[in-house]
Motif scaffolding. Structure first.
Motif, short mmCIF file in Angstrom:
data_model
loop_
_atom_site.label_atom_id
_atom_site.label_comp_id
_atom_site.label_asym_id
_atom_site.label_seq_id
_atom_site.Cartn_x
_atom_site.Cartn_y
_atom_site.Cartn_z
N ALA A 231 10.67 -43.45 26.55
CA ALA A 231 11.99 -42.29 26.90
C ALA A 231 11.47 -40.95 25.94
O ALA A 231 11.35 -39.55 26.79
CB ALA A 231 12.86 -42.16 27.66
N ALA A 232 11.47 -41.84 24.90
CA ALA A 232 11.76 -40.33 24.06
C ALA A 232 9.83 -39.63 23.99
O ALA A 232 10.15 -38.04 22.70
CB ALA A 232 12.57 -40.88 22.64
N ALA A 233 9.11 -40.16 23.12
CA ALA A 233 7.41 -39.83 23.69
C ALA A 233 7.37 -38.69 24.48
O ALA A 233 7.30 -38.60 25.40
CB ALA A 233 6.76 -41.12 23.61
N GLY A 234 5.87 -37.88 23.39
CA GLY A 234 5.50 -37.14 24.35
C GLY A 234 4.70 -37.40 25.93
O GLY A 234 5.09 -36.77 26.91
N LEU A 235 4.23 -38.92 26.12
CA LEU A 235 3.85 -39.55 26.69
C LEU A 235 3.86 -40.65 26.45
O LEU A 235 3.89 -42.28 26.05
CB LEU A 235 2.43 -39.34 26.15
CG LEU A 235 2.01 -39.87 27.95
CD1 LEU A 235 1.51 -39.46 28.83
CD2 LEU A 235 0.11 -40.25 27.82
N VAL A 246 11.80 -49.65 33.31
CA VAL A 246 10.50 -49.69 32.02
C VAL A 246 10.09 -48.06 32.50
O VAL A 246 9.98 -47.14 32.14
CB VAL A 246 9.96 -50.54 31.14
CG1 VAL A 246 9.25 -49.89 30.49
CG2 VAL A 246 10.81 -51.64 30.79
N LYS A 247 9.63 -48.72 33.95
CA LYS A 247 8.63 -47.33 34.97
C LYS A 247 8.93 -46.79 34.95
O LYS A 247 8.56 -45.31 35.33
CB LYS A 247 8.39 -48.30 36.28
CG LYS A 247 7.06 -49.39 35.70
CD LYS A 247 6.79 -50.55 36.65
CE LYS A 247 5.49 -51.89 36.70
NZ LYS A 247 5.50 -52.45 37.50
N ALA A 248 10.79 -46.56 35.52
CA ALA A 248 11.37 -45.66 35.61
C ALA A 248 11.20 -44.79 34.51
O ALA A 248 11.77 -43.25 35.10
CB ALA A 248 12.74 -46.06 36.31
N VAL A 249 11.05 -44.76 33.74
CA VAL A 249 11.59 -44.02 32.43
C VAL A 249 9.70 -43.17 32.06
O VAL A 249 9.85 -42.29 31.08
CB VAL A 249 12.53 -44.12 31.19
CG1 VAL A 249 13.76 -44.29 31.45
CG2 VAL A 249 11.38 -45.38 30.15
N ALA A 250 9.13 -43.80 32.03
CA ALA A 250 7.80 -43.56 31.31
C ALA A 250 6.79 -42.40 32.32
O ALA A 250 7.39 -42.51 33.16
CB ALA A 250 6.75 -44.38 31.73
N ASP A 251 6.10 -42.03 32.43
CA ASP A 251 5.48 -40.62 32.70
C ASP A 251 3.92 -41.03 33.30
O ASP A 251 3.46 -40.87 34.06
CB ASP A 251 4.70 -39.50 31.59
CG ASP A 251 5.84 -39.22 30.55
OD1 ASP A 251 6.47 -38.60 31.44
OD2 ASP A 251 6.22 -39.62 29.26
N ARG A 252 3.33 -42.54 32.57
CA ARG A 252 2.81 -43.06 33.72
C ARG A 252 2.38 -44.88 33.58
O ARG A 252 3.22 -44.96 32.85
CB ARG A 252 1.16 -42.34 33.79
CG ARG A 252 0.26 -42.31 32.07
CD ARG A 252 -0.55 -42.11 31.79
NE ARG A 252 -1.38 -42.92 32.73
CZ ARG A 252 -2.58 -42.15 32.37
NH1 ARG A 252 -3.09 -41.29 31.75
NH2 ARG A 252 -3.64 -42.95 33.08
#
Length: 272
Positions: A231-235, A246-252
């Motif tokens: 959640a905190a990372a740029g990507l 986990v997928k819900a907070v991911a960008d991809r």
């Protein structure tokens, strides 16, 4: 001469189990080659895992060892694979003692595992502890509910086959303001650490040490203890086998870890 990356991402924080490792808990050839290509491009490669440093050295030491390593789900940061600790966050002694007393009173606990910088301890020597024996490459010291074996506990793990959800709920309600709790849907252990300790916090600490902004880093993982980091990372990247939360907070979302999903997505992002 080292080739410098033109990609905006300067570091990749990588979970191990369910992400970098295959079903045999080893790094496959394609994933290992991907890591070496990232390093050659000047990208910092930081392993970030719930495993202890002994296990990371055994699995990944021959692949890459020059960057920091986050272990015990963020409770410890090592300067390098074989370097000294950079930061350690322990659970307050009174909190550990109170959690143990509550577990004894609740019942339904199959085993409890504690670890500090010197090794690990278990309530019982039974089958549940064998995976940790493989990780630490040593047998645990046995302790009792009435005696906290260390004043510097980094991680506390509770195993329960029958009452895990109820035990988690009871402990979190009582000690949620004093410690950080992680509940895994598939993994039969409840993980407890310092209240301010998780992979996301440790990722931030490493970024500050290297002068990176969070939007300049990638985090990739699959489990509940990867949530804050992703959640905190740029990507933030979740594996195809990741929990839905986990997928819900991911960008991809990357392919499944059994399909070399780590390498597939990083090769695309960095043009490897």
């Amino acid at each position: 001469m080292m080739l410098m990356t033109t990609n905006p991402y300067k570091a990749v924080f990588i979970d191990l189990d369910g992400t970098l490792l295959n079903k045999q808990s080893v790094v496959g050839e394609r994933n290992a080659a991907c890591i070496k290509k990232l390093v050659a491009k000047g990208v910092k490669v930081i392993f970030s895992t719930g495993r202890p440093i002994e296990s990371v050295r055994h699995i990944c030491g021959a692949i890459h060892q020059d960057d920091p390593v986050i272990t015990l789900s963020g409770s410890m940061i090592h300067k390098t694979m074989f370097g000294s600790p950079m930061k350690a966050q322990t659970i307050p002694f009174e909190t550990v003692r109170n959690i143990l007393e509550t577990c004894r009173d609740l019942g339904g606990v199959d085993n409890i595992m504690l670890d500090d910088e010197d090794g690990f301890y278990s309530l019982h020597e039974n089958e549940e502890i064998e995976e940790f024996v493989g990780m630490f490459h040593k047998r645990p010291k046995v302790f009792t509910y009435d005696q906290v074996p260390s004043s510097a506990v980094l991680s506390l793990m509770i195993h329960s086959k029958a009452n895990r959800r109820d035990i988690y709920t009871s402990l979190h309600e009582k000690f949620g303001a004093d410690a950080h709790f992680t509940y895994f849907k598939e993994y039969p252990w409840i993980e407890i650490s310092n209240f301010s300790s998780n992979k996301g916090v440790s990722m931030t600490h490493v970024c500050e040490a290297y002068g990176f902004q969070l939007d300049e880093v990638i985090a990739i993982g699959d489990g509940a203890n990867d949530l804050e980091m992703i959640a905190a990372a740029g990507l933030g990247i979740a594996m195809g086998n990741a929990d839905e939360e986990v997928k819900a907070v991911a960008d991809r979302v990357a392919p499944h870890h059994t399909e070399d999903g780590f390498a597939v997505v990083l090769e695309e992002i960095f043009g490897l």
